[in-house]
Motif scaffolding. Structure first.
Motif, PDB file in Angstrom:
ATOM      1  N   LEU A   2      -5.810  16.962   5.852  1.00 24.93           N
ATOM      2  CA  LEU A   2      -6.290  16.256   4.929  1.00 24.93           C
ATOM      3  C   LEU A   2      -5.803  14.472   4.944  1.00 24.93           C
ATOM      4  O   LEU A   2      -6.132  13.538   4.940  1.00 24.93           O
ATOM      5  CB  LEU A   2      -6.654  16.167   3.724  1.00 24.93           C
ATOM      6  N   ALA A   3      -4.705  14.432   4.786  1.00 22.66           N
ATOM      7  CA  ALA A   3      -3.706  13.330   4.344  1.00 22.66           C
ATOM      8  C   ALA A   3      -3.439  12.584   6.040  1.00 22.66           C
ATOM      9  O   ALA A   3      -3.517  11.449   6.053  1.00 22.66           O
ATOM     10  CB  ALA A   3      -2.456  13.824   4.194  1.00 22.66           C
ATOM     11  N   ALA A   4      -3.742  13.219   7.670  1.00 30.10           N
ATOM     12  CA  ALA A   4      -3.143  12.590   8.229  1.00 30.10           C
ATOM     13  C   ALA A   4      -4.967  11.980   8.364  1.00 30.10           C
ATOM     14  O   ALA A   4      -4.861  10.815   9.266  1.00 30.10           O
ATOM     15  CB  ALA A   4      -3.315  14.043   9.352  1.00 30.10           C
ATOM     16  N   LEU A  38      -4.134  12.640 -10.397  1.00 27.34           N
ATOM     17  CA  LEU A  38      -3.671  13.357  -9.969  1.00 27.34           C
ATOM     18  C   LEU A  38      -4.176  15.159 -10.519  1.00 27.34           C
ATOM     19  O   LEU A  38      -4.937  15.756 -10.089  1.00 27.34           O
ATOM     20  CB  LEU A  38      -2.539  13.698  -8.861  1.00 27.34           C
ATOM     21  N   THR A  39      -3.557  15.034 -11.562  1.00 28.91           N
ATOM     22  CA  THR A  39      -3.935  16.152 -12.218  1.00 28.91           C
ATOM     23  C   THR A  39      -4.717  16.718 -12.653  1.00 28.91           C
ATOM     24  O   THR A  39      -5.328  17.451 -12.152  1.00 28.91           O
ATOM     25  CB  THR A  39      -2.238  16.320 -13.602  1.00 28.91           C
ATOM     26  N   ILE A  40      -6.039  15.537 -12.924  1.00 32.71           N
ATOM     27  CA  ILE A  40      -6.849  16.104 -13.738  1.00 32.71           C
ATOM     28  C   ILE A  40      -7.721  16.020 -12.133  1.00 32.71           C
ATOM     29  O   ILE A  40      -8.553  17.568 -12.657  1.00 32.71           O
ATOM     30  CB  ILE A  40      -7.905  14.990 -13.907  1.00 32.71           C
ATOM     31  N   TYR A  69       0.755  -1.632   0.051  1.00 33.73           N
ATOM     32  CA  TYR A  69      -0.117   0.123   0.405  1.00 33.73           C
ATOM     33  C   TYR A  69       1.220   1.233   0.242  1.00 33.73           C
ATOM     34  O   TYR A  69       2.073   1.207   0.659  1.00 33.73           O
ATOM     35  CB  TYR A  69      -1.444   0.182   1.613  1.00 33.73           C
ATOM     36  N   ASP A  70       0.038   2.375  -0.604  1.00 32.72           N
ATOM     37  CA  ASP A  70       1.178   3.587  -0.652  1.00 32.72           C
ATOM     38  C   ASP A  70       1.290   3.801   0.433  1.00 32.72           C
ATOM     39  O   ASP A  70       0.093   3.888   1.058  1.00 32.72           O
ATOM     40  CB  ASP A  70       0.895   4.737  -2.040  1.00 32.72           C
ATOM     41  N   ASN A  95      -8.778  10.064   0.547  1.00 34.04           N
ATOM     42  CA  ASN A  95      -8.786   9.414  -1.045  1.00 34.04           C
ATOM     43  C   ASN A  95      -7.791  10.679  -1.554  1.00 34.04           C
ATOM     44  O   ASN A  95      -8.308  11.561  -1.490  1.00 34.04           O
ATOM     45  CB  ASN A  95      -9.878   9.218  -1.962  1.00 34.04           C
ATOM     46  N   PRO A  96      -6.101  10.226  -1.861  1.00 35.92           N
ATOM     47  CA  PRO A  96      -5.649  11.083  -2.746  1.00 35.92           C
ATOM     48  C   PRO A  96      -6.028  12.313  -3.541  1.00 35.92           C
ATOM     49  O   PRO A  96      -5.688  13.087  -3.585  1.00 35.92           O
ATOM     50  CB  PRO A  96      -4.389  10.642  -3.073  1.00 35.92           C
ATOM     51  N   PHE A  97      -6.948  11.853  -4.270  1.00 35.50           N
ATOM     52  CA  PHE A  97      -7.186  12.512  -4.863  1.00 35.50           C
ATOM     53  C   PHE A  97      -8.640  13.831  -4.769  1.00 35.50           C
ATOM     54  O   PHE A  97      -8.357  15.083  -5.327  1.00 35.50           O
ATOM     55  CB  PHE A  97      -8.215  11.490  -6.048  1.00 35.50           C
ATOM     56  N   VAL A  98      -9.087  13.046  -3.405  1.00 28.86           N
ATOM     57  CA  VAL A  98     -10.112  14.430  -2.801  1.00 28.86           C
ATOM     58  C   VAL A  98      -9.135  15.522  -1.909  1.00 28.86           C
ATOM     59  O   VAL A  98      -9.256  16.625  -2.027  1.00 28.86           O
ATOM     60  CB  VAL A  98     -10.969  13.158  -1.670  1.00 28.86           C
TER      61      VAL A  98
END
Lengths: 258, 154
Positions: free
Chosen positions: A160-162, A236-238, A75-76, A166-169
């Motif tokens: 948010l990361a903590a 991610l860019t999108i 997992y990342d 979701n990374p996109f959110v």
């Protein structure tokens, strides 16, 4: 060198643990493969065969007539170069015979990702995006706007990361906040070309590491992981662009395409 | 003299993002100074090449391959994998603005209908993103593609 069945199983577990740490913390595929093979061979296997994909590793160690195969999901855990350096150091020390098998195992299990002080990171990222605004030709007012917009966006990103969003959110919301704050500069006509701040303040969200890893994976023959990383970085860019567009629609201030 | 001042200013503003992003990637503290030197070196080299008339893609390729070889030297000196220095050092050259303009242009094309102007913006920015990014990664990978091939660097 003679290996018993148990020793070969132990060796396989240690080698795949090293590969798993490397892949989870953003190493390129060739480094994962090379380091894992070197650790396995230094521990006494005749060869190590592994298949690296974007989110799992399958590894087989060969010794005489025996094969031991094992799989790990990866997992990342976010990009962490310090962990990559530590695994590399363990590999080198093992090859120079400064460590034995139990010490390698203990050191790999003891590794803890080091993180910089989060407020220091926010401050440095604010300065970084302001430097980008200088490259785009902004004056000191734009510099100041960019600093605040990108620092606050970085704060949201960390918060948010903590909370394991979701990374996109995370990227969309951070881009939304950066653009909304930078558009205040345009609203109050702060500086010569305040639109520059809108373009510069979202640059903290460029997935540079995944893009560079993607191209170097493909160049070195790991097409699968390369494509997976490219797709991830593109999405991610999108989502960043999505955040920017929503903010521009709500505030009515356009910083990109007129 | 004028060019020299611009060159120094460019190098000064390039080390800041290199270190900032190196901290996001959790580069070990002792190696941050190398990311700073690398960032200033690579970006100011590209600036010099671009002011002497080299197009941005070629200048990026030359700067990033110089950075690739510098990273090779550092990596063998400190026994640390190369991406630790090199990726943070080229971060100031990543075409982020072009990439976002491309995608925002696509969304604009979808919402307001086809227009040749927006299509031109999308094509130009999209191609520029693609070529600069490929030039960057190819330049960084050059030592391991040409010299080391299958062998490990450290």
């Amino acid at each position: 060198m003679v290996l018993s069945r148990e020793e070969q199983i132990e060796l396989t577990r240690i080698a795949i643990k090293a590969g798993q740490i490397l892949l989870q913390h953003g190493a390129e595929s060739r480094l994962v493969e090379q380091t894992t093979q070197r650790i396995g061979i230094a521990l006494g296997a005749s060869s190590i065969e592994l298949s690296v994909s974007s989110d799992a590793i399958v590894l087989t160690s060969l010794f005489g007539e025996d094969c031991v195969t094992t799989t790990r999901r990866c997992y990342d855990r976010g990009i962490n170069m310090q962990m990559v350096c530590e695994v590399q150091r363990i590999c080198l020390m093992l090859e120079k015979k400064l460590l034995d098998i139990s010490q390698v195992k203990e050191r790999l299990n003891r590794l803890k990702p080091y993180k910089y002080n989060r407020y220091l990171v926010i401050f440095m990222i604010g300065l970084s995006c302001s430097s980008f605004s200088h490259f785009f030709g902004g004056d000191w007012q734009v510099y100041l706007t960019t600093f605040f917009a990108s620092s606050i966006a970085m704060f949201f990103r960390q918060e948010l990361a903590a909370r394991h969003h979701n990374p996109f959110v995370i990227f969309a919301i951070s881009a939304f906040s950066a653009t909304s704050i930078a558009s205040l500069g345009v609203f109050f006509e702060f500086g010569e070309k305040p639109q520059i701040a809108m373009a510069a303040s979202v640059l903290l969200l460029v997935p540079g590491f995944p893009f560079i890893n993607a191209v170097s994976d493909v160049l070195k023959g790991y097409i699968n992981t390369g494509i997976a990383r490219w797709v991830f970085a593109t999405l991610l860019t999108i989502s960043v662009s999505f955040g920017i567009v929503i903010s521009m629609l709500l505030t009515g201030v356009s910083g990109w395409i007129h | 003299m004028e060019l020299f001042t611009l060159f120094i200013i460019d190098a000064w503003f390039a080390w800041i993002p290199a270190v900032g992003f190196a901290m996001v990637f959790n580069v070990p503290r002792k190696m941050l100074i190398y990311c700073a030197i690398g960032g200033a070196f690579a970006h100011s080299l590209r600036f010099l090449l671009m002011t002497s008339g080299v197009p941005i893609e070629g200048a990026t390729f030359l700067a990033s391959s110089a950075m690739g070889f510098l990273g090779l030297y550092w990596s063998r000196k400190h026994l640390i994998p190369r991406p630790v220095f090199t990726v943070a050092s080229v971060i100031p050259m990543i075409p982020g603005g072009f990439a976002f303009t491309t995608v925002i242009g696509l969304m604009e094309l979808n919402s307001s209908g086809y227009s040749p102007e927006i299509m031109a913006i999308i094509t130009e920015n999209g191609l520029r993103t693609l070529f600069i990014l490929s030039a960057l990664s190819f330049g960084l990978a050059l030592p391991s593609i040409l010299i080391y091939r299958g062998r490990p660097i450290v």
